[in-house]
Design a protein around this motif. Structure first.
Motif, PDB file in Angstrom:
ATOM      1  N   VAL A  29       0.842  -1.191   0.000  1.00  0.00           N
ATOM      2  CA  VAL A  29       0.000   0.000   0.000  1.00  0.00           C
ATOM      3  C   VAL A  29       0.879   1.243   0.000  1.00  0.00           C
ATOM      4  N   ARG A  30       0.262   2.388  -0.329  1.00  0.00           N
ATOM      5  CA  ARG A  30       0.987   3.652  -0.250  1.00  0.00           C
ATOM      6  C   ARG A  30       1.315   3.945   1.202  1.00  0.00           C
ATOM      7  N   ARG A  31       2.452   4.514   1.450  1.00  0.00           N
ATOM      8  CA  ARG A  31       2.963   4.712   2.794  1.00  0.00           C
ATOM      9  C   ARG A  31       2.106   5.672   3.621  1.00  0.00           C
ATOM     10  N   ARG A  32       1.617   6.737   3.062  1.00  0.00           N
ATOM     11  CA  ARG A  32       0.960   7.769   3.865  1.00  0.00           C
ATOM     12  C   ARG A  32      -0.523   7.515   4.118  1.00  0.00           C
ATOM     13  N   ASP A  33      -1.271   7.128   3.097  1.00  0.00           N
ATOM     14  CA  ASP A  33      -2.720   7.032   3.277  1.00  0.00           C
ATOM     15  C   ASP A  33      -3.249   5.612   3.144  1.00  0.00           C
ATOM     16  N   PHE A  34      -2.383   4.628   3.023  1.00  0.00           N
ATOM     17  CA  PHE A  34      -2.759   3.221   2.923  1.00  0.00           C
ATOM     18  C   PHE A  34      -3.657   2.936   1.734  1.00  0.00           C
ATOM     19  N   GLY A  35      -3.625   3.780   0.711  1.00  0.00           N
ATOM     20  CA  GLY A  35      -4.408   3.542  -0.500  1.00  0.00           C
ATOM     21  C   GLY A  35      -3.738   2.488  -1.360  1.00  0.00           C
ATOM     22  N   GLU A  36      -4.445   2.081  -2.384  1.00  0.00           N
ATOM     23  CA  GLU A  36      -3.928   1.047  -3.278  1.00  0.00           C
ATOM     24  C   GLU A  36      -2.706   1.555  -4.034  1.00  0.00           C
ATOM     25  N   ALA A  37      -1.714   0.703  -4.129  1.00  0.00           N
ATOM     26  CA  ALA A  37      -0.485   1.060  -4.840  1.00  0.00           C
ATOM     27  C   ALA A  37      -0.731   1.029  -6.342  1.00  0.00           C
ATOM     28  N   ALA A  38      -0.150   1.996  -7.047  1.00  0.00           N
ATOM     29  CA  ALA A  38      -0.254   2.019  -8.501  1.00  0.00           C
ATOM     30  C   ALA A  38       0.687   0.973  -9.088  1.00  0.00           C
ATOM     31  N   ARG A  39       0.334   0.490 -10.265  1.00  0.00           N
ATOM     32  CA  ARG A  39       1.143  -0.553 -10.909  1.00  0.00           C
ATOM     33  C   ARG A  39       2.565  -0.060 -11.186  1.00  0.00           C
ATOM     34  N   TRP A  40       2.698   1.215 -11.587  1.00  0.00           N
ATOM     35  CA  TRP A  40       4.026   1.743 -11.878  1.00  0.00           C
ATOM     36  C   TRP A  40       4.889   1.767 -10.622  1.00  0.00           C
ATOM     37  N   GLN A  41       4.281   2.025  -9.459  1.00  0.00           N
ATOM     38  CA  GLN A  41       5.040   2.038  -8.214  1.00  0.00           C
ATOM     39  C   GLN A  41       5.564   0.639  -7.895  1.00  0.00           C
ATOM     40  N   GLU A  42       4.716  -0.368  -8.058  1.00  0.00           N
ATOM     41  CA  GLU A  42       5.145  -1.743  -7.799  1.00  0.00           C
ATOM     42  C   GLU A  42       6.257  -2.164  -8.753  1.00  0.00           C
ATOM     43  N   ASN A  43       6.118  -1.810 -10.033  1.00  0.00           N
ATOM     44  CA  ASN A  43       7.128  -2.189 -11.023  1.00  0.00           C
ATOM     45  C   ASN A  43       8.457  -1.485 -10.764  1.00  0.00           C
ATOM     46  N   CYS A  44       8.421  -0.196 -10.450  1.00  0.00           N
ATOM     47  CA  CYS A  44       9.660   0.537 -10.144  1.00  0.00           C
ATOM     48  C   CYS A  44      10.330  -0.033  -8.899  1.00  0.00           C
ATOM     49  N   ALA A  45       9.541  -0.384  -7.890  1.00  0.00           N
ATOM     50  CA  ALA A  45      10.104  -0.965  -6.667  1.00  0.00           C
ATOM     51  C   ALA A  45      10.757  -2.308  -6.962  1.00  0.00           C
ATOM     52  N   LEU A  46      10.120  -3.127  -7.777  1.00  0.00           N
ATOM     53  CA  LEU A  46      10.677  -4.430  -8.140  1.00  0.00           C
ATOM     54  C   LEU A  46      11.990  -4.279  -8.896  1.00  0.00           C
ATOM     55  N   VAL A  47      12.030  -3.365  -9.856  1.00  0.00           N
ATOM     56  CA  VAL A  47      13.258  -3.138 -10.626  1.00  0.00           C
ATOM     57  C   VAL A  47      14.381  -2.642  -9.718  1.00  0.00           C
ATOM     58  N   ALA A  48      14.081  -1.718  -8.811  1.00  0.00           N
ATOM     59  CA  ALA A  48      15.105  -1.197  -7.896  1.00  0.00           C
ATOM     60  C   ALA A  48      15.636  -2.294  -6.975  1.00  0.00           C
ATOM     61  N   ASP A  49      14.747  -3.130  -6.445  1.00  0.00           N
ATOM     62  CA  ASP A  49      15.176  -4.211  -5.557  1.00  0.00           C
ATOM     63  C   ASP A  49      16.019  -5.244  -6.300  1.00  0.00           C
ATOM     64  N   LEU A  50      15.586  -5.640  -7.497  1.00  0.00           N
ATOM     65  CA  LEU A  50      16.355  -6.610  -8.278  1.00  0.00           C
ATOM     66  C   LEU A  50      17.713  -6.035  -8.684  1.00  0.00           C
ATOM     67  N   ALA A  51      17.754  -4.757  -9.030  1.00  0.00           N
ATOM     68  CA  ALA A  51      19.026  -4.126  -9.387  1.00  0.00           C
ATOM     69  C   ALA A  51      19.983  -4.132  -8.200  1.00  0.00           C
ATOM     70  N   LEU A  52      19.467  -3.857  -7.016  1.00  0.00           N
ATOM     71  CA  LEU A  52      20.297  -3.894  -5.808  1.00  0.00           C
ATOM     72  C   LEU A  52      20.849  -5.297  -5.572  1.00  0.00           C
ATOM     73  N   HIS A  53      19.987  -6.297  -5.627  1.00  0.00           N
ATOM     74  CA  HIS A  53      20.406  -7.684  -5.384  1.00  0.00           C
ATOM     75  C   HIS A  53      21.447  -8.134  -6.418  1.00  0.00           C
ATOM     76  N   LEU A  54      21.161  -7.867  -7.696  1.00  0.00           N
ATOM     77  CA  LEU A  54      22.071  -8.297  -8.760  1.00  0.00           C
ATOM     78  C   LEU A  54      23.406  -7.561  -8.709  1.00  0.00           C
ATOM     79  N   THR A  55      23.384  -6.277  -8.401  1.00  0.00           N
ATOM     80  CA  THR A  55      24.627  -5.507  -8.321  1.00  0.00           C
ATOM     81  C   THR A  55      25.544  -6.065  -7.246  1.00  0.00           C
ATOM     82  N   VAL A  56      25.001  -6.289  -6.067  1.00  0.00           N
ATOM     83  CA  VAL A  56      25.820  -6.828  -4.973  1.00  0.00           C
ATOM     84  C   VAL A  56      26.305  -8.236  -5.318  1.00  0.00           C
ATOM     85  N   ALA A  57      25.435  -9.062  -5.891  1.00  0.00           N
ATOM     86  CA  ALA A  57      25.817 -10.435  -6.240  1.00  0.00           C
ATOM     87  C   ALA A  57      26.918 -10.456  -7.303  1.00  0.00           C
ATOM     88  N   LEU A  58      26.794  -9.636  -8.328  1.00  0.00           N
ATOM     89  CA  LEU A  58      27.806  -9.615  -9.385  1.00  0.00           C
ATOM     90  C   LEU A  58      29.127  -9.025  -8.901  1.00  0.00           C
TER      91      LEU A  58
END
Length: 155
Positions: free
Chosen positions: A41-70
């Motif tokens: 959910v969105r941090r401030r008002d607990f509303g539904e997360a937008a699809r773009w927010q979920e996708n950007c978060a996933l890309v950022a997390d995977l980039a972090l994991h892959l960067t450290v692993a490589l």
């Protein structure tokens, strides 16, 4: 690799008195048990997360994991693929279980203003729930990404 996150609207459970209510009208912000599912959910008002927010978060997390692993695989004197998979697993576990429990979000989710909550109560996710979610996604990653990659390596 595609990971789907089901997001349910949380707005109908949010009460203007500053908390979430459960069936008996009891106000709570902490989960009582490990039962239920997690939602993003969105941090401030607990509303539904937008699809773009979920996708950007996933890309950022995977980039972090892959960067450290490589980086670890290129610096250590072990077989590259073994080191990369081991480092990815360790970074992924630490980032998605204890740190997400502590902060309420992964780094990617925090960057786009999302957090992970228990769907039933709106409270903080427990270590058990996060561990179960990590184990399920890790098994999927191994079956659908790592094993085909290892199988493709010529002998």
């Amino acid at each position: 690799m595609i990971i789907e996150v089901t997001v349910q609207p949380a707005a109908e459970r949010w009460q203007p008195n500053g908390g979430f209510t459960r069936e008996g009208g009891m106000e709570t912000t902490e989960p009582q048990t490990d039962e239920g599912s997690l939602e993003v959910v969105r941090r401030r008002d607990f509303g539904e997360a937008a699809r773009w927010q979920e996708n950007c978060a996933l890309v950022a997390d995977l980039a972090l994991h892959l960067t450290v692993a490589l980086l670890a695989a290129s610096r250590l004197d072990f077989p590259f693929l073994f080191t990369a998979v081991a480092a990815y697993s360790v970074v992924s576990f630490v980032h998605r279980v204890p740190l997400q429990w502590w902060w309420g979000a992964t780094t990617g989710r925090a960057l786009v203003g999302l957090r992970c909550v228990v769907e039933a109560t709106g409270g903080k996710a427990t270590l058990g729930m996060l561990l179960k979610q990590w184990l399920l996604t890790s098994c999927g990653l191994v079956v659908f990404a790592v094993l085909p990659l290892v199988d493709a390596i010529p002998n």
